[in-house]
Motif scaffolding. Structure first.
Motif, short mmCIF file in Angstrom:
data_model
loop_
_atom_site.label_atom_id
_atom_site.label_comp_id
_atom_site.label_asym_id
_atom_site.label_seq_id
_atom_site.Cartn_x
_atom_site.Cartn_y
_atom_site.Cartn_z
N LEU A 81 78.06 -1.42 55.27
CA LEU A 81 77.36 -2.66 55.58
C LEU A 81 75.88 -2.45 55.40
O LEU A 81 75.29 -1.55 56.00
CB LEU A 81 77.66 -3.07 57.03
CG LEU A 81 76.90 -4.28 57.58
CD1 LEU A 81 77.22 -5.54 56.80
CD2 LEU A 81 77.21 -4.47 59.07
N ASP A 82 75.25 -3.27 54.55
CA ASP A 82 73.81 -3.21 54.30
C ASP A 82 73.17 -4.42 54.96
O ASP A 82 73.22 -5.54 54.44
CB ASP A 82 73.55 -3.18 52.79
CG ASP A 82 72.10 -2.85 52.45
OD1 ASP A 82 71.21 -3.07 53.30
OD2 ASP A 82 71.86 -2.37 51.32
N LEU A 83 72.55 -4.20 56.12
CA LEU A 83 71.92 -5.27 56.88
C LEU A 83 70.54 -5.58 56.31
O LEU A 83 69.68 -4.71 56.25
CB LEU A 83 71.77 -4.85 58.35
CG LEU A 83 73.07 -4.66 59.12
CD1 LEU A 83 72.79 -3.92 60.42
CD2 LEU A 83 73.72 -6.01 59.41
N ARG A 106 73.47 -14.95 55.23
CA ARG A 106 73.53 -15.15 56.68
C ARG A 106 72.49 -14.29 57.37
O ARG A 106 72.00 -13.31 56.82
CB ARG A 106 74.92 -14.81 57.23
CG ARG A 106 75.32 -13.35 57.05
CD ARG A 106 76.49 -12.98 57.95
NE ARG A 106 77.75 -13.51 57.49
CZ ARG A 106 78.90 -13.36 58.15
NH1 ARG A 106 78.92 -12.71 59.31
NH2 ARG A 106 80.03 -13.84 57.67
N ASP A 107 72.19 -14.65 58.60
CA ASP A 107 71.34 -13.87 59.48
C ASP A 107 72.01 -12.52 59.71
O ASP A 107 73.21 -12.46 60.00
CB ASP A 107 71.18 -14.62 60.80
CG ASP A 107 70.15 -14.03 61.74
OD1 ASP A 107 70.19 -12.80 61.97
OD2 ASP A 107 69.34 -14.80 62.26
N MET A 108 71.26 -11.43 59.60
CA MET A 108 71.85 -10.10 59.78
C MET A 108 72.41 -9.90 61.18
O MET A 108 73.24 -9.01 61.40
CB MET A 108 70.83 -9.01 59.46
CG MET A 108 69.79 -8.76 60.51
SD MET A 108 68.68 -7.39 60.11
CE MET A 108 67.31 -8.28 59.38
N SER A 149 64.72 -3.51 57.52
CA SER A 149 65.11 -4.89 57.82
C SER A 149 64.98 -5.22 59.31
O SER A 149 64.61 -6.35 59.66
CB SER A 149 66.54 -5.14 57.35
OG SER A 149 67.44 -4.21 57.91
N LEU A 150 65.25 -4.25 60.19
CA LEU A 150 65.11 -4.51 61.62
C LEU A 150 63.67 -4.83 61.99
O LEU A 150 63.41 -5.46 63.03
CB LEU A 150 65.60 -3.31 62.44
CG LEU A 150 67.04 -2.87 62.21
CD1 LEU A 150 67.39 -1.72 63.17
CD2 LEU A 150 68.01 -4.02 62.37
N ILE A 151 62.74 -4.43 61.15
CA ILE A 151 61.32 -4.74 61.35
C ILE A 151 61.10 -6.23 61.55
O ILE A 151 60.20 -6.65 62.28
CB ILE A 151 60.51 -4.25 60.12
CG1 ILE A 151 60.47 -2.73 60.09
CG2 ILE A 151 59.12 -4.84 60.08
CD1 ILE A 151 59.93 -2.18 58.78
#
Length: 203
Positions: A44-46, A90-92, A109-111
């Motif tokens: 899974l690549d968020l 979609r939203d991660m 990405s969590l940034i």
């Protein structure tokens, strides 16, 4: 917040890839993950973004990649630049109906999330993991939450952790940290930043 971040990356588009001067460490993380996974494997690549470099790297190694992103523009780039992945608009933070994965990655990405949303997201990811149950996260070193920044000339907000706090957040979500390192990289032309790369395994 979600719609604002989507608009940011719709505006940035192809310039996202053009901006990066150094990606050696992210490529090294992808190479490490490829070595850890028996085939068939599912990752899974968020916040998959444009698909470069990680989704393409994994797909080229025979790994099934599911990438999520809010930006339709970035997903169009991913389809073109890293064909063969399954890309979901979609939203991660939406982890519903994704199935199980051998590993999950979240490179820079969590940034884009408020800090309050990161622990529950990581806990949710943990529940999707099977087999080796690996997690890789990269962040920019800092200590701020939804701090106003300009990225490639587009105003947005970003969050960042000091290393010890990031380690604690990931540990509290049910992971064992196996490596955490800091590297200095030229993220945009003439701008050096310190990046954190973390590897973990779900308990």
């Amino acid at each position: 917040m979600a719609s604002e971040q989507k608009a940011v990356f719709d505006l940035i588009g192809r310039r996202y890839d053009e901006s990066f001067v150094e990606r050696d460490d992210q490529l090294a993380e992808g190479a490490w993950l490829i070595e850890q996974l028996d085939r068939p494997a599912r990752v899974l690549d968020l916040g998959v973004g444009s698909g470069l470099p990680t989704a393409k790297q994994l797909i080229d190694a025979g790994i099934d990649v599911v990438g999520t992103d809010e930006s339709a523009v970035m997903l169009e780039l991913a389809q073109a630049q890293a064909p063969g992945g399954s890309y979901l608009h979609r939203d991660m933070r939406d982890l519903s109906d994704l199935g199980e994965f051998d590993a999950a990655v979240a490179f820079f990405s969590l940034i884009m999330l408020p800090k309050a949303d990161i622990p529950p997201l990581l806990s949710g990811v943990r529940e999707l993991l099977r087999g080796p149950r690996l997690l890789q996260v990269s962040m920019v070193l800092g200590d701020f939450d939804r701090f106003p920044i300009s990225f490639l000339g587009v105003p947005t907000e970003a969050s960042a952790y000091p290393p010890d706090e990031l380690r604690q957040v990931v540990t509290d979500a049910g992971f064992e940290i196996t490596e955490l390192r800091e590297v200095a990289a030229e993220a945009e032309p003439n701008r050096i930043e310190v990046q954190i790369y973390l590897r973990a395994r779900a308990l």
